[in-house]
Design a protein around this motif. Structure first.
Motif, PDB file in Angstrom:
ATOM      1  N   ARG A   1     -10.093 -32.427  15.138  1.00  0.00           N
ATOM      2  CA  ARG A   1     -10.695 -33.746  15.351  1.00  0.00           C
ATOM      3  C   ARG A   1     -10.657 -34.101  16.829  1.00  0.00           C
ATOM      4  NH1 ARG A   1     -10.095 -37.948  10.702  1.00  0.00           N
ATOM      5  NH2 ARG A   1      -9.805 -36.664   8.855  1.00  0.00           N
TER       6      ARG A   1
ATOM      7  N   ASP B   1      -3.244 -38.084   4.990  1.00  0.00           N
ATOM      8  CA  ASP B   1      -2.564 -36.933   5.575  1.00  0.00           C
ATOM      9  C   ASP B   1      -1.560 -37.398   6.624  1.00  0.00           C
ATOM     10  OD1 ASP B   1      -2.682 -33.835   5.858  1.00  0.00           O
ATOM     11  OD2 ASP B   1      -2.724 -34.575   7.915  1.00  0.00           O
TER      12      ASP B   1
ATOM     13  N   ARG C   1      -3.012 -31.281  17.018  1.00  0.00           N
ATOM     14  CA  ARG C   1      -2.618 -31.383  15.611  1.00  0.00           C
ATOM     15  C   ARG C   1      -3.516 -30.488  14.752  1.00  0.00           C
ATOM     16  NH1 ARG C   1      -2.083 -37.855  14.983  1.00  0.00           N
ATOM     17  NH2 ARG C   1      -3.207 -37.881  16.953  1.00  0.00           N
ATOM     18  N   ASP C   2      -3.728 -29.275  15.239  1.00  0.00           N
ATOM     19  CA  ASP C   2      -4.610 -28.372  14.507  1.00  0.00           C
ATOM     20  C   ASP C   2      -3.859 -27.693  13.363  1.00  0.00           C
ATOM     21  OD1 ASP C   2      -3.395 -25.867  15.412  1.00  0.00           O
ATOM     22  OD2 ASP C   2      -4.296 -26.287  17.349  1.00  0.00           O
TER      23      ASP C   2
ATOM     24  N   GLU D   1     -12.133 -31.106   6.036  1.00  0.00           N
ATOM     25  CA  GLU D   1     -10.734 -30.862   5.673  1.00  0.00           C
ATOM     26  C   GLU D   1     -10.549 -30.813   4.169  1.00  0.00           C
ATOM     27  OE1 GLU D   1      -9.303 -33.064   9.791  1.00  0.00           O
ATOM     28  OE2 GLU D   1      -9.488 -34.187   7.890  1.00  0.00           O
TER      29      GLU D   1
ATOM     30  N   MET E   1      -7.474 -34.800  18.815  1.00  0.00           N
ATOM     31  CA  MET E   1      -6.330 -34.366  18.013  1.00  0.00           C
ATOM     32  C   MET E   1      -6.146 -32.847  18.073  1.00  0.00           C
ATOM     33  SD  MET E   1      -6.412 -36.648  14.528  1.00  0.00           S
ATOM     34  CE  MET E   1      -6.396 -38.432  14.556  1.00  0.00           C
TER      35      MET E   1
ATOM     36  N   GLN F   1       0.106 -35.713   8.894  1.00  0.00           N
ATOM     37  CA  GLN F   1      -0.057 -35.125  10.224  1.00  0.00           C
ATOM     38  C   GLN F   1      -1.168 -35.830  11.008  1.00  0.00           C
ATOM     39  OE1 GLN F   1      -2.456 -31.932  11.002  1.00  0.00           O
ATOM     40  NE2 GLN F   1      -1.073 -30.814  12.356  1.00  0.00           N
ATOM     41  N   LEU F   2      -2.307 -36.058  10.342  1.00  0.00           N
ATOM     42  CA  LEU F   2      -3.458 -36.694  10.989  1.00  0.00           C
ATOM     43  C   LEU F   2      -3.340 -38.213  11.030  1.00  0.00           C
ATOM     44  CD1 LEU F   2      -6.258 -34.571   9.292  1.00  0.00           C
ATOM     45  CD2 LEU F   2      -5.428 -34.358  11.650  1.00  0.00           C
TER      46      LEU F   2
ATOM     47  N   ARG G   1       0.094 -30.932   3.346  1.00  0.00           N
ATOM     48  CA  ARG G   1      -1.324 -31.176   3.088  1.00  0.00           C
ATOM     49  C   ARG G   1      -1.836 -30.312   1.939  1.00  0.00           C
ATOM     50  NH1 ARG G   1      -5.486 -30.293   7.950  1.00  0.00           N
ATOM     51  NH2 ARG G   1      -4.197 -31.998   8.758  1.00  0.00           N
TER      52      ARG G   1
END
Length: 518
Positions: A327, A268, A333-334, A279, A330, A270-271, A55
């Motif tokens: 999020r 992204d 997925r920090d 972000e 999520m 990951q997201l 990212r």
């Protein structure tokens, strides 16, 4: 890297007088980032590159990692002030007792609880050795020791180790010859020169008035001032210590327009979606910090006689913000994944940091070091790097120098690390994620976490389970017993404060006392 290597090879051509001046004592730069998670970079600090690394764009961190060594087991406290006080004093937070963030004189900053009362921690911060401020810790700082041994000491950016109006608020009282924009505030009121860096707010950054009204980001302004002071030190022919302590990447997430556009609309992995505005702004903050690191590296490249004798250390002060900034749905997925949770938490996401060291002639290019290091280790290490062996301090030093592993990467030493946070911060109600009052110990493969309010002991094998998903306390009672005793003995030795139960008024038992009752 090739450019720096070529320039450094010309050092043999400099005059013998200048060579003697620059090699007598090394210059030292500590580049500290605020609230930067260990994954907020394109440089991997884990076994392999992660989706989060993809990212961010941090070419200068990549550049520094190629130049020297990156540490994959570096740790700090979970909150800013405790880390900075450990750095300056060489003490573990259990000993200096500045266990939460500081700001106003005689005011605690903790959240409240219906279950526990918090101990009377040192909320006025650390102070110079001769100070007598209640609820504070007088220390002999390592910048003062450097100064006493001929160094010109420069503080640039965030201080946050003494409450407002105390002597410790001002870095000039803590061993620094120069203070650029350091005070009691732990964040900038604004990153923007057009907003006078938050003038009028409790977090206003003072000392950068020359940039008021200008279209400039505070990260850039601080870097310009730091380079000016480096130049002055060189002209004075004095070895220097620069504490380049950025306000970035702490909130507020003001937009750094130099870099934000490249992240807007970016998909992204990951997201599995495009980055949102928060972000985008955060990624730009990270890249702005990286640009500052690059400016310092560029200065060294263009001044080879300085570069060949300048040590550069890179570190963050705590884990990146996680749960409250994740999020919806999520949270797993920090910004600290694959580690769990973030700033303020007992889990690895709260304390694991990105760390690098470049020491010309000592560190090897593009190497990885698995030596465990914690923030209080920087105190004896930097003095060791400066060649200062005999010094006296008012306080007892808990840190251990890691110079040995820089000189010999194979000389890894086993380290047992301890954290103590008998306080309540931000996410304190989310005890399941390690927030709230806790103490913890990391020894070998195992991480034991003790939650004071619930008196719960949790055990994780962090080598196999970096995300700390599987609690092994019931499967390994003998390890829980051993680590509970070691943690409790460590806290007792340092007279660490404990919370008490509101219902009884009694101090909550130490971890080994809880285990003995089971």
């Amino acid at each position: 890297m090739k450019q720096i290597t070529t320039l450094l090879s010309t050092c043999s051509l400099v005059s013998s007088a200048l060579f003697a001046q620059t090699t007598d004592k090394p210059n030292i730069i500590l580049f500290l980032v605020d609230d930067m998670g260990w994954q907020d970079t394109s440089v991997p600090f884990y076994e392999n590159k992660t989706l989060l690394n993809e990212r961010y764009h941090t070419p200068n961190m990549e550049r520094m990692s190629q130049m020297g060594v990156r540490f994959t087991e570096a740790y700090a406290c979970a909150i800013s002030s405790p880390t900075r006080c450990s750095l300056m004093s060489g003490m573990n937070a259990a000993r200096h007792k500045v266990t939460n963030w500081t700001l106003e004189l005689n005011q605690q900053t903790d959240e409240t609880s219906e279950v526990i009362d918090l101990p009377d921690w040192n909320y006025n911060g650390i102070q110079p050795a001769e100070s007598h401020i209640n609820n504070s810790t007088p220390i002999t700082s390592f910048p003062q020791i450097l100064k006493d041994n001929g160094y010109r000491t420069i503080h640039c950016g965030k201080a946050h180790f003494g409450a407002r109006t105390t002597p410790g608020e001002n870095p000039l009282n803590m061993g620094f010859d120069v203070n650029i924009a350091g005070g009691a505030n732990g964040a900038p009121g604004s990153y923007l020169g057009t907003k006078n860096f938050g003038e009028g707010s409790p977090f206003a950054v003072k000392g950068l008035e020359k940039y008021y009204g200008q279209d400039i980001f505070i990260t850039e302004a601080l870097t310009r001032e730091a380079l000016r002071e480096i130049d002055k030190s060189v002209s004075l022919k004095k070895p220097f210590y620069l504490y380049m302590s950025h306000y970035a990447v702490h909130t507020p997430y003001d937009e750094d327009k130099r870099f934000s556009e490249k992240y807007r609309g970016k998909y992204d992995k990951q997201l599995q979606t495009t980055l949102n505005e928060k972000e985008v702004k955060y990624a730009a903050l990270v890249e702005g910090m990286d640009k500052s690191l690059g400016d310092i590296l560029d200065y060294l490249s263009s001044h080879p006689q300085v570069a060949q004798n300048t040590i550069l250390l890179f570190m963050s002060d705590n884990g990146g913000l996680a749960q409250s900034h994740a999020r919806q749905g999520m949270e797993d997925r920090d910004q600290n994944a694959p580690a769990r949770a973030g700033k303020g938490s007992a889990f690895m996401g709260g304390v694991r940091e990105p760390m690098m060291v470049y020491w010309p002639g000592v560190t090897k290019e593009n190497t990885v070091c698995k030596q465990r290091v914690i923030i209080e280790d920087f105190f004896p290490t930097i003095l060791d790097m400066a060649g200062i062996k005999n010094y006296n301090t008012q306080q007892t030093i808990d840190g251990t120098s890691f110079v040995h592993v820089l000189k010999n990467p194979d000389s890894l030493q086993a380290r047992t690390l301890v954290w103590h946070f008998p306080n309540l911060w931000g996410e304190s109600q989310n005890k399941e994620e390690g927030y709230g009052a806790y103490s913890a110990i990391l020894k070998g493969n195992y991480h034991l976490i003790y939650t004071w309010e619930t008196q719960q002991l949790r055990l994780y094998h962090v080598t196999h389970d970096i995300g700390e998903q599987q609690d092994l306390a019931k499967q390994h009672p003998e390890i829980v017993k051993q680590l509970s005793k070691e943690l409790s003995d460590y806290l007792r030795e340092r007279d660490a404060q404990r919370p008490s139960l509101k219902a009884t008024g009694k101090l909550i038992p130490f971890p080994d006392e809880v285990y003995a009752k089971k």
